[in-house]
Design a protein around this motif. Sequence first.
Motif, PDB file in Angstrom:
ATOM      1  N   MET A 191       0.831  -1.202   0.000  1.00  0.00           N
ATOM      2  CA  MET A 191       0.000   0.000   0.000  1.00  0.00           C
ATOM      3  C   MET A 191       0.867   1.256   0.000  1.00  0.00           C
ATOM      4  SD  MET A 191      -3.022   1.299   0.042  1.00  0.00           S
ATOM      5  CE  MET A 191      -3.920   2.733   0.547  1.00  0.00           C
ATOM      6  N   PHE A 192       1.851   1.330   0.977  1.00  0.00           N
ATOM      7  CA  PHE A 192       2.658   2.522   1.078  1.00  0.00           C
ATOM      8  C   PHE A 192       3.610   2.681  -0.093  1.00  0.00           C
ATOM      9  CE2 PHE A 192       1.363   1.660   5.451  1.00  0.00           C
ATOM     10  CZ  PHE A 192       0.860   2.897   5.805  1.00  0.00           C
ATOM     11  N   SER A 193       3.938   1.550  -0.767  1.00  0.00           N
ATOM     12  CA  SER A 193       4.829   1.639  -1.920  1.00  0.00           C
ATOM     13  C   SER A 193       4.170   2.341  -3.096  1.00  0.00           C
ATOM     14  CB  SER A 193       5.272   0.241  -2.346  1.00  0.00           C
ATOM     15  OG  SER A 193       4.156  -0.526  -2.763  1.00  0.00           O
ATOM     16  N   LEU A 194       2.864   2.470  -3.057  1.00  0.00           N
ATOM     17  CA  LEU A 194       2.151   3.117  -4.147  1.00  0.00           C
ATOM     18  C   LEU A 194       2.088   4.630  -3.976  1.00  0.00           C
ATOM     19  CD1 LEU A 194      -0.902   0.698  -4.545  1.00  0.00           C
ATOM     20  CD2 LEU A 194       1.154   0.786  -5.944  1.00  0.00           C
ATOM     21  N   THR A 195       2.365   5.129  -2.773  1.00  0.00           N
ATOM     22  CA  THR A 195       2.137   6.546  -2.499  1.00  0.00           C
ATOM     23  C   THR A 195       2.946   7.504  -3.364  1.00  0.00           C
ATOM     24  OG1 THR A 195       3.700   6.415  -0.652  1.00  0.00           O
ATOM     25  CG2 THR A 195       1.379   6.144  -0.140  1.00  0.00           C
ATOM     26  N   PRO A 196       4.180   7.201  -3.845  1.00  0.00           N
ATOM     27  CA  PRO A 196       4.883   8.178  -4.669  1.00  0.00           C
ATOM     28  C   PRO A 196       4.309   8.325  -6.076  1.00  0.00           C
ATOM     29  CG  PRO A 196       6.407   6.634  -3.627  1.00  0.00           C
ATOM     30  CD  PRO A 196       5.039   6.068  -3.509  1.00  0.00           C
ATOM     31  N   TYR A 197       3.459   7.411  -6.521  1.00  0.00           N
ATOM     32  CA  TYR A 197       2.957   7.453  -7.888  1.00  0.00           C
ATOM     33  C   TYR A 197       1.947   8.586  -8.056  1.00  0.00           C
ATOM     34  CZ  TYR A 197       5.241   2.990  -8.715  1.00  0.00           C
ATOM     35  OH  TYR A 197       6.181   2.007  -8.844  1.00  0.00           O
ATOM     36  N   SER A 198       1.945   9.163  -9.252  1.00  0.00           N
ATOM     37  CA  SER A 198       1.078  10.299  -9.510  1.00  0.00           C
ATOM     38  C   SER A 198      -0.388   9.894  -9.529  1.00  0.00           C
ATOM     39  CB  SER A 198       1.459  10.942 -10.842  1.00  0.00           C
ATOM     40  OG  SER A 198       1.344  10.006 -11.897  1.00  0.00           O
ATOM     41  N   TYR A 199      -1.220  10.848  -9.175  1.00  0.00           N
ATOM     42  CA  TYR A 199      -2.674  10.646  -9.168  1.00  0.00           C
ATOM     43  C   TYR A 199      -3.279  11.785  -9.975  1.00  0.00           C
ATOM     44  CZ  TYR A 199      -7.374   9.674  -7.378  1.00  0.00           C
ATOM     45  OH  TYR A 199      -8.712   9.351  -7.270  1.00  0.00           O
ATOM     46  N   PRO A 200      -4.078  11.481 -10.980  1.00  0.00           N
ATOM     47  CA  PRO A 200      -4.616  12.553 -11.833  1.00  0.00           C
ATOM     48  C   PRO A 200      -5.562  13.465 -11.069  1.00  0.00           C
ATOM     49  CG  PRO A 200      -5.641  10.439 -12.340  1.00  0.00           C
ATOM     50  CD  PRO A 200      -4.523  10.145 -11.400  1.00  0.00           C
ATOM     51  N   THR A 201      -5.533  14.747 -11.381  1.00  0.00           N
ATOM     52  CA  THR A 201      -6.427  15.718 -10.756  1.00  0.00           C
ATOM     53  C   THR A 201      -7.413  16.255 -11.791  1.00  0.00           C
ATOM     54  OG1 THR A 201      -4.837  17.497 -11.200  1.00  0.00           O
ATOM     55  CG2 THR A 201      -4.726  16.417  -9.052  1.00  0.00           C
ATOM     56  N   SER A 202      -8.506  16.816 -11.296  1.00  0.00           N
ATOM     57  CA  SER A 202      -9.544  17.347 -12.175  1.00  0.00           C
ATOM     58  C   SER A 202      -9.192  18.764 -12.611  1.00  0.00           C
ATOM     59  CB  SER A 202     -10.898  17.365 -11.465  1.00  0.00           C
ATOM     60  OG  SER A 202     -11.281  16.084 -11.055  1.00  0.00           O
ATOM     61  N   LYS A 203      -9.507  19.069 -13.855  1.00  0.00           N
ATOM     62  CA  LYS A 203      -9.376  20.431 -14.348  1.00  0.00           C
ATOM     63  C   LYS A 203     -10.747  21.029 -14.648  1.00  0.00           C
ATOM     64  CE  LYS A 203      -4.980  19.960 -14.138  1.00  0.00           C
ATOM     65  NZ  LYS A 203      -4.254  20.583 -13.003  1.00  0.00           N
ATOM     66  N   SER A 204     -11.788  20.225 -14.548  1.00  0.00           N
ATOM     67  CA  SER A 204     -13.141  20.665 -14.858  1.00  0.00           C
ATOM     68  C   SER A 204     -13.958  20.808 -13.580  1.00  0.00           C
ATOM     69  CB  SER A 204     -13.808  19.649 -15.800  1.00  0.00           C
ATOM     70  OG  SER A 204     -15.201  19.855 -15.870  1.00  0.00           O
ATOM     71  N   VAL A 205     -14.575  21.966 -13.387  1.00  0.00           N
ATOM     72  CA  VAL A 205     -15.443  22.185 -12.229  1.00  0.00           C
ATOM     73  C   VAL A 205     -16.653  21.256 -12.291  1.00  0.00           C
ATOM     74  CG1 VAL A 205     -16.883  23.885 -11.027  1.00  0.00           C
ATOM     75  CG2 VAL A 205     -14.701  24.581 -12.018  1.00  0.00           C
ATOM     76  N   LYS A 206     -17.115  20.962 -13.495  1.00  0.00           N
ATOM     77  CA  LYS A 206     -18.253  20.058 -13.657  1.00  0.00           C
ATOM     78  C   LYS A 206     -17.918  18.669 -13.127  1.00  0.00           C
ATOM     79  CE  LYS A 206     -21.286  17.992 -17.154  1.00  0.00           C
ATOM     80  NZ  LYS A 206     -21.596  17.915 -18.603  1.00  0.00           N
ATOM     81  N   GLU A 207     -16.723  18.150 -13.458  1.00  0.00           N
ATOM     82  CA  GLU A 207     -16.330  16.825 -12.987  1.00  0.00           C
ATOM     83  C   GLU A 207     -16.176  16.822 -11.467  1.00  0.00           C
ATOM     84  OE1 GLU A 207     -14.241  13.600 -11.495  1.00  0.00           O
ATOM     85  OE2 GLU A 207     -13.325  15.588 -11.554  1.00  0.00           O
ATOM     86  N   ILE A 208     -15.612  17.911 -10.920  1.00  0.00           N
ATOM     87  CA  ILE A 208     -15.454  18.025  -9.470  1.00  0.00           C
ATOM     88  C   ILE A 208     -16.811  18.012  -8.785  1.00  0.00           C
ATOM     89  CG2 ILE A 208     -14.699  19.562  -7.610  1.00  0.00           C
ATOM     90  CD1 ILE A 208     -12.444  20.487  -9.416  1.00  0.00           C
ATOM     91  N   LEU A 209     -17.760  18.754  -9.348  1.00  0.00           N
ATOM     92  CA  LEU A 209     -19.103  18.804  -8.765  1.00  0.00           C
ATOM     93  C   LEU A 209     -19.779  17.443  -8.805  1.00  0.00           C
ATOM     94  CD1 LEU A 209     -21.434  20.456  -7.576  1.00  0.00           C
ATOM     95  CD2 LEU A 209     -22.147  20.993  -9.916  1.00  0.00           C
ATOM     96  N   ILE A 210     -19.690  16.764  -9.942  1.00  0.00           N
ATOM     97  CA  ILE A 210     -20.338  15.457 -10.083  1.00  0.00           C
ATOM     98  C   ILE A 210     -19.724  14.445  -9.124  1.00  0.00           C
ATOM     99  CG2 ILE A 210     -20.694  13.507 -11.643  1.00  0.00           C
ATOM    100  CD1 ILE A 210     -20.936  15.509 -13.925  1.00  0.00           C
ATOM    101  N   SER A 211     -18.391  14.409  -9.048  1.00  0.00           N
ATOM    102  CA  SER A 211     -17.729  13.438  -8.167  1.00  0.00           C
ATOM    103  C   SER A 211     -18.008  13.744  -6.703  1.00  0.00           C
ATOM    104  CB  SER A 211     -16.224  13.429  -8.432  1.00  0.00           C
ATOM    105  OG  SER A 211     -15.641  14.685  -8.147  1.00  0.00           O
ATOM    106  N   SER A 212     -18.125  15.026  -6.352  1.00  0.00           N
ATOM    107  CA  SER A 212     -18.414  15.401  -4.965  1.00  0.00           C
ATOM    108  C   SER A 212     -19.844  15.028  -4.584  1.00  0.00           C
ATOM    109  CB  SER A 212     -18.195  16.903  -4.767  1.00  0.00           C
ATOM    110  OG  SER A 212     -16.865  17.260  -5.070  1.00  0.00           O
TER     111      SER A 212
END
Length: 279
Positions: free
Chosen positions: A1-22
């Motif tokens: 589990m902890f070995s995965l922490t340095p890997y990148s995680y994609p972030t949202s650039k769309s407010v619409k996607e952020i709203l829907i996921s929230s």
Amino acid sequence: MFSLTPYSYPTSKSVKEILISSVAAGVLVYLFLIIFQPFGTENFHHPYKYLILFPYTLIFGAAFFASNLCVSRFKDWNIASELLKIFLILILGSVLSYFYNSLFISHVVLSFENYGYMFLYSLAVGIPISAIYILSRYIYLKNSHENTVRNTTSQPIEPPLTLTKTILTISVNTTELKIPENDFICIQSMENYCTLYYLDNNTVKKIWLRISLSNILKQVQTQTINRCHRSYIVNLEKVKNIKGNAQSYKLILPEMDFDIPVSRSFISIIIPRLKHLKR
């Protein structure tokens, strides 16, 4: 589990996607409460029970929305950062839930001990929901970023037919270099030093310069020479192909013996210009 922490995680650039996921995260919390009715919820009897539980959806949904909106401004994000963000969301959600429960439902005296129970309840509910949220959102955002470059990577990128004759002037302290834009390949940065790669009579040359990447970018940036990573500037005319995925896109230049990475924050700039050059 902890070995995965340095890997990148994609972030949202769309407010619409952020709203829907929230909203989805908030709804998951609500469904968990009304289906499983944990922590004594099944013993809570009220004609408007489900309506009283609904504000927990708004609390956690708002916490997810505010945090994701802040995170979208970061250029580099990884799994460790995402896990920390989720933990902070659970803390914020537990605090707001505690005040809501104490003041409007239980009508009990505020105390750190009672908040401790609410925090543990929030962790118990939030951990499985967060696991679903992180995994599903990772898959969605990863596929979204990959679709952005799929059309570009389907064919090799050919150099443009018309070559520009622009001369780049690079001034560093008392040194001044003049390099044709067509001969510029890339720049690699390490702290306050930059390594400039360019062609001289079809031979790759390199020179070390004591200058920051941001300062040298001001001198060399054109329509085809752009920053693509916090440590790299590249001439897009020299790019032959792209490889990798949403976590690690890399530009392939025939003149170089290494690939040049592309940060997710620069995808929206680099990819459209590569597509334009390919036409």
